[in-house]
Write an enzyme that holds these catalytic residues in place. Structure first.
Site, short mmCIF file in Angstrom:
data_model
loop_
_atom_site.label_atom_id
_atom_site.label_comp_id
_atom_site.label_asym_id
_atom_site.label_seq_id
_atom_site.Cartn_x
_atom_site.Cartn_y
_atom_site.Cartn_z
N HIS A 1 -8.90 18.96 -6.82
CA HIS A 1 -8.11 17.75 -6.78
C HIS A 1 -6.96 17.74 -7.66
O HIS A 1 -5.83 17.32 -7.58
CB HIS A 1 -9.16 16.49 -7.06
CG HIS A 1 -8.40 15.18 -6.98
ND1 HIS A 1 -8.11 14.17 -7.83
CD2 HIS A 1 -7.92 14.57 -5.70
CE1 HIS A 1 -7.67 13.11 -7.32
NE2 HIS A 1 -7.56 13.31 -6.02
N THR B 1 -2.58 0.79 -4.68
CA THR B 1 -2.90 1.86 -3.96
C THR B 1 -4.44 2.63 -4.37
O THR B 1 -4.44 2.42 -5.75
CB THR B 1 -1.86 3.14 -4.01
OG1 THR B 1 -2.41 4.19 -3.49
CG2 THR B 1 -1.59 3.32 -5.50
N LYS C 1 -4.59 19.92 -6.06
CA LYS C 1 -3.87 19.19 -4.85
C LYS C 1 -2.91 18.47 -5.28
O LYS C 1 -1.95 18.27 -4.64
CB LYS C 1 -4.97 18.41 -4.30
CG LYS C 1 -4.81 18.06 -2.93
CD LYS C 1 -4.07 16.68 -3.03
CE LYS C 1 -5.16 15.33 -3.38
NZ LYS C 1 -4.25 14.21 -3.40
N ASP D 1 0.06 5.14 0.74
CA ASP D 1 -0.31 6.30 1.83
C ASP D 1 -0.40 5.62 3.14
O ASP D 1 -1.31 4.82 3.33
CB ASP D 1 -1.69 7.21 1.34
CG ASP D 1 -1.50 7.88 0.08
OD1 ASP D 1 -0.70 8.67 0.01
OD2 ASP D 1 -2.22 7.40 -0.91
N ASP E 1 0.86 -1.17 -0.07
CA ASP E 1 0.03 0.02 -0.12
C ASP E 1 0.86 1.22 -0.20
O ASP E 1 1.97 1.19 0.28
CB ASP E 1 -0.83 0.01 1.45
CG ASP E 1 -1.71 1.20 1.52
OD1 ASP E 1 -2.32 1.66 0.53
OD2 ASP E 1 -1.35 1.79 2.65
N GLY F 1 -9.05 11.19 -2.84
CA GLY F 1 -9.12 12.62 -2.57
C GLY F 1 -10.32 13.33 -3.10
O GLY F 1 -10.90 14.05 -2.31
#
Ligand code: XBP
Length: 270
Positions: free
Chosen positions: A81, A121, A84, A10, A8, A52
């Site tokens: 997004h 992910t 970001k 994050d 994974d 997100g």
């Protein structure tokens, strides 16, 4: 026998949520004149929503000052997004998001041992690229036998799609791979795909319910605090330790048919 290790991103490779995505969202809000900011605590609550863009849409749905029209909200989420992710990339490339302890060591140990590794992910491909290019090198993709991100698996964790695609690409059955995760959605995604999980607790999930994990502990960078116990002489979690845990879990498991994995059993028990 473990034939692949699936990572994974994050929270597991690095503490990207609090110091990366959250900070980048706040800068994007400011740049675009969006009138709110996400505190550390509020962002932790929002992490219940994977993705997100989806997280921001969810937050807007509970704010009176957000645009009323659904299409306007979608458009704003898209713009926020995108910005970001650009800001996040800048944060990564300034070296502000170190890998978590023990991650670099385990990555290179697996690489040297020719154990195939995968990235699984829910984050966007560009974010993975930025993080791993910074920490490994421009040939970072060569370290991984498969990379599955939100671009390839749009159904986000806890949906098992990302794990199923990785297994398919590696031509492995679920019980031949092991995942490293930190968050409940990721653990559930792996389990629903039949993949066994190791859990490293992270900032936002310090005591994450590791139901079905065959090992869980505070960090890959230390041997204390793990369940089951890790070799106390080791200074970190090694590939050898993971193999021993996995073999132990398989051996102690009740008899099962050939097609069932420890992950499947745990999921059934839960
Ligand atoms: C974490 C996520 C992502 C990131 C933000 O995924 O849920 O949504 O928070 O990235 P994982 P995006 O734990 O599977 O790595 O803004 O690109 O969605």
């Amino acid at each position: 026998m473990i034939k692949a290790l699936l990572w994974d991103v994050d929270g597991t490779l690095a503490e990207t949520e609090r110091d990366g995505h959250r900070v980048a969202f706040n800068h994007a809000f400011e740049a675009l004149g969006v009138p709110w900011r996400w505190s550390e605590q509020h962002y932790g609550e929002l992490l219940a929503v994977a993705g997100g863009r989806e997280r921001f849409l969810h937050d807007m749905s509970r704010r009176a000052e957000a645009p009323r029209d659904a299409r306007q909200r979608e458009a704003l989420a898209e713009t926020v997004h995108r910005l970001k992710n650009q800001i996040y990339e800048g944060i990564v490339r300034r070296g502000e998001l170190p890998l978590r302890a023990g991650v670099a060591e385990l990555l290179s140990e697996c690489y040297r041992a020719h154990l195939p590794m995968g990235i699984v992910t829910t984050t966007s491909r560009g974010n993975v690229e930025a993080l791993l290019e910074w920490h490994l090198d421009s040939h970072w993709e060569g370290h991984f036998a498969t990379i599955v991100s939100a671009n390839e698996a749009p159904r986000k964790k806890p949906d098992p799609q990302v794990y199923r695609l990785a297994l398919e690409a590696l031509r492995l059955r679920p019980h031949e791979a092991v995942a490293i995760e930190d968050a409940p959605a990721g653990i559930e995604a792996a389990r629903r795909a039949g993949v066994s999980v190791i859990v490293t607790h992270s900032h936002y999930f310090p005591v994450c319910a590791a139901v079905g994990a065959f090992a869980f502990g505070p960090s890959l960078g230390r041997s204390e605090g793990w369940h089951p116990r890790a070799d106390p002489r080791a200074t970190r979690i090694t590939l050898d330790q993971i193999m021993r845990w996995y073999t132990g879990a398989t051996k102690n498991a009740p008899r099962r048919s050939k097609r069932q994995s420890p992950g499947n059993r745990a999921a059934r028990r839960a």
